[in-house]
Design an enzyme around this catalytic site. Structure first.
Site, PDB file in Angstrom:
ATOM      1  N   HIS A 139      -3.714   0.237   6.793  1.00  8.49           N
ATOM      2  CA  HIS A 139      -4.711   0.246   5.716  1.00  8.49           C
ATOM      3  C   HIS A 139      -5.640  -0.970   5.766  1.00  8.49           C
ATOM      4  O   HIS A 139      -5.851  -1.649   4.750  1.00  8.49           O
ATOM      5  CB  HIS A 139      -4.027   0.390   4.345  1.00  8.49           C
ATOM      6  CG  HIS A 139      -4.746   1.344   3.449  1.00  8.49           C
ATOM      7  ND1 HIS A 139      -5.472   0.950   2.361  1.00  8.49           N
ATOM      8  CD2 HIS A 139      -4.882   2.686   3.500  1.00  8.49           C
ATOM      9  CE1 HIS A 139      -6.002   2.002   1.770  1.00  8.49           C
ATOM     10  NE2 HIS A 139      -5.660   3.079   2.444  1.00  8.49           N
ATOM     11  N   TYR A 162       0.827  -1.202   0.000  1.00  2.71           N
ATOM     12  CA  TYR A 162       0.000   0.000   0.000  1.00  2.71           C
ATOM     13  C   TYR A 162       0.877   1.276   0.000  1.00  2.71           C
ATOM     14  O   TYR A 162       1.723   1.428   0.880  1.00  2.71           O
ATOM     15  CB  TYR A 162      -0.940   0.002   1.225  1.00  2.71           C
ATOM     16  CG  TYR A 162      -1.445   1.368   1.538  1.00  2.71           C
ATOM     17  CD1 TYR A 162      -2.378   1.971   0.698  1.00  2.71           C
ATOM     18  CD2 TYR A 162      -0.950   2.098   2.604  1.00  2.71           C
ATOM     19  CE1 TYR A 162      -2.795   3.263   0.923  1.00  2.71           C
ATOM     20  CE2 TYR A 162      -1.363   3.388   2.841  1.00  2.71           C
ATOM     21  CZ  TYR A 162      -2.283   3.958   1.997  1.00  2.71           C
ATOM     22  OH  TYR A 162      -2.683   5.248   2.208  1.00  2.71           O
TER      23      TYR A 162
HETATM   24  C1  CS2 Z   1      -4.905   6.755   3.119  1.00  5.73           C
HETATM   25  C2  CS2 Z   1      -5.664   7.232   1.945  1.00  5.73           C
HETATM   26  O1  CS2 Z   1      -4.348   8.979   3.526  1.00  5.73           O
HETATM   27  C3  CS2 Z   1      -4.502   7.884   4.035  1.00  5.73           C
HETATM   28  O2  CS2 Z   1      -4.324   7.636   5.209  1.00  5.73           O
HETATM   29  O3  CS2 Z   1      -5.392   5.683   3.823  1.00  5.73           O
HETATM   30  O4  CS2 Z   1      -4.709   7.751   1.090  1.00  5.73           O
HETATM   31  C4  CS2 Z   1      -6.547   6.248   1.191  1.00  5.73           C
HETATM   32  O5  CS2 Z   1      -5.794   5.193   0.664  1.00  5.73           O
HETATM   33  C5  CS2 Z   1      -7.241   6.988   0.077  1.00  5.73           C
HETATM   34  O6  CS2 Z   1      -7.938   8.054   0.590  1.00  5.73           O
HETATM   35  C6  CS2 Z   1      -8.146   6.103  -0.728  1.00  5.73           C
HETATM   36  O7  CS2 Z   1      -8.793   6.870  -1.703  1.00  5.73           O
HETATM   37 MG    MG Z   2      -5.204   5.916   5.864  1.00  5.77          MG
END
Ligand code: CS2
Ligand code: MG
Length: 408
Positions: A217, A160
């Site tokens: 995540h 991720y």
């Molecule tokens: C993420 C997000 O910013 C974060 O903490 O978890 O970037 C997430 O993946 C996105 O908002 C998904 O659209």
């Molecule tokens: Mg996040």
């Protein structure tokens, strides 16, 4: 005073920002952000087809009643699409209200509780060495808090928010090659063997002052998340984010029973009803809602106040899909909220983005300073907006190596 018209624009430099502009019979206008990453056309349609026809003719100063009208009046309540649409209207009405008062919005919320607000940046690496170089870059710019994400050895794809190759930049989550998602492969055991030790090396390397955040995540089961949180407890993380999917609020009890590592959750929540148990049972430390898809300033303020009764601080979502309008709304909440914690902040200030959304909110040395202009303090240049149009894109999906679908 009456609302005379409202328009929705979708597009932006490398993003599909959903921007709402509400016009009034007194020449004052308000701006709102309804961006729902990778589903942008839906809040736009919800606004255009269902909400704006009722909005026209309403008194824009009655922001509370308008919020209730669209929330209760829908019958089918909540959900990210409806709440993003209501949230954009709400932001725009607060923008109008503060412009009418001739004050920056934070004054209407209760004024400043601090001079600036702490933000965190995103560091990422294909491997640990790469990640350490990325963290060094942010520390050199004066950031005091950094989220750290790392590729996991032996994982068949990037993890991720990490780059595919060393020295690469972490991709913005949206892949604009089309609607059909790419697949990332996930292996919990490899992650659990690697990540706690990587976090320990980062702590040893950067010393006790750096605030280190990490985003799981939603990938772990509650028992795995509890073990992870316990293992990293001596490292003094600022927070561990989304350790487990949050549909099950009770799952957080297990993590709490086994560790004092601070837990942050809530970027996918739409309403107070998604987090009231988490907050009241004091199972989390930071609430991550966004003013966009959690119903705007009116509703997020209620969440912030509930959180404040239970030692839960704010850490609003600030992924790159948020436009400078919602980031400005959050900046006003951050400077006011007595229980402010931190703000996720990704560099929005590209020349193209600044041209589309002129403002003088700014971040220096890892601290966010607020504009004193009346309203939200951000504008929208429609001539610039005409250069952009909606581009289809998607998040990846995640599968285990045997093909089982997992949580992105
Ligand atoms: C993420 C997000 O910013 C974060 O903490 O978890 O970037 C997430 O993946 C996105 O908002 C998904 O659209
Ligand atoms: Mg996040």
């Amino acid at each position: 005073m009456k609302i005379t018209d409202a328009k929705v624009f979708v597009g932006g430099p490398g993003k599909n920002y959903v921007t709402l502009k509400i016009m009034t019979d007194q020449g004052v206008y308000g701006l709102g952000d309804a961006t729902l990453n990778n589903r942008e056309t839906l809040p736009a349609a919800y606004l255009t087809d269902y909400l704006i026809p009722s909005l026209i003719g309403m008194d824009p100063r009655r922001s509370e009643d308008i919020w209730q009208f669209f929330y209760r009046g829908a019958y089918f309540r909540r959900g990210p699409i409806a709440m993003a649409a209501i949230g954009a209207i709400d932001m725009a009405l607060w923008d109008i209200k503060a412009k009418l008062a001739g004050m920056p919005l934070y004054q209407l919320l209760g004024g400043k509780s601090r001079d600036s607000a702490l933000v965190y940046a995103h560091a990422a690496g294909a491997d640990l060495e790469d990640l350490i170089a990325s963290i060094e870059g942010y520390v050199a710019q004066g950031y005091k808090a950094v989220r750290v994400q790392c590729g996991v050895p032996g994982m068949p794809t990037a993890s991720y928010a990490t780059p595919d190759i060393k020295g690469g930049t972490a991709p913005f989550i949206t892949d604009f090659s089309g609607i059909r998602p790419k697949t990332e492969i996930w292996d919990t055991e490899k992650y659990l063997r690697f990540m706690p030790a990587a976090l320990a090396e980062i702590r040893a390397r950067f010393g006790p002052e750096l605030k280190i955040l990490h985003d799981v995540h939603h990938r772990l089961l509650p028992r795995e998340a509890a073990a992870f949180a316990r293992e990293v407890e001596p490292l003094g993380l600022f927070w561990l984010e989304d350790p487990t999917p949050a549909e099950d609020q009770d799952a957080l009890k297990l993590i709490r029973q086994h560790s004092t590592t601070p837990i942050a959750i809530g970027e996918v929540f739409n309403a107070i009803w998604d987090c009231n148990k988490l907050i009241e049972n004091e199972l989390i430390d930071f609430i991550r809602v966004a003013v966009t898809y959690a119903g705007g300033i009116t509703h997020v303020r209620r969440i912030v106040d509930l959180a404040g009764q239970h030692h839960v601080r704010t850490g609003f979502h600030g992924a790159p899909s948020h436009s400078p309008i919602s980031m400005a709304a959050q900046a006003h909440l951050n400077i006011w909220a007595p229980n402010f914690g931190i703000q996720e902040y990704l560099v929005l200030g590209t020349p193209a983005c600044d041209a589309l959304f002129p403002s003088d909110h700014h971040v220096t040395n890892g601290l966010q300073y607020i504009s004193d202009a009346p309203g939200l303090g951000v504008d929208f240049n429609e001539t610039e907006a005409a250069r952009y149009q909606y581009q289809p894109g998607s998040h990846p999906v995640v599968r285990l190596e045997d093909g089982t679908l997992w949580n992105y």
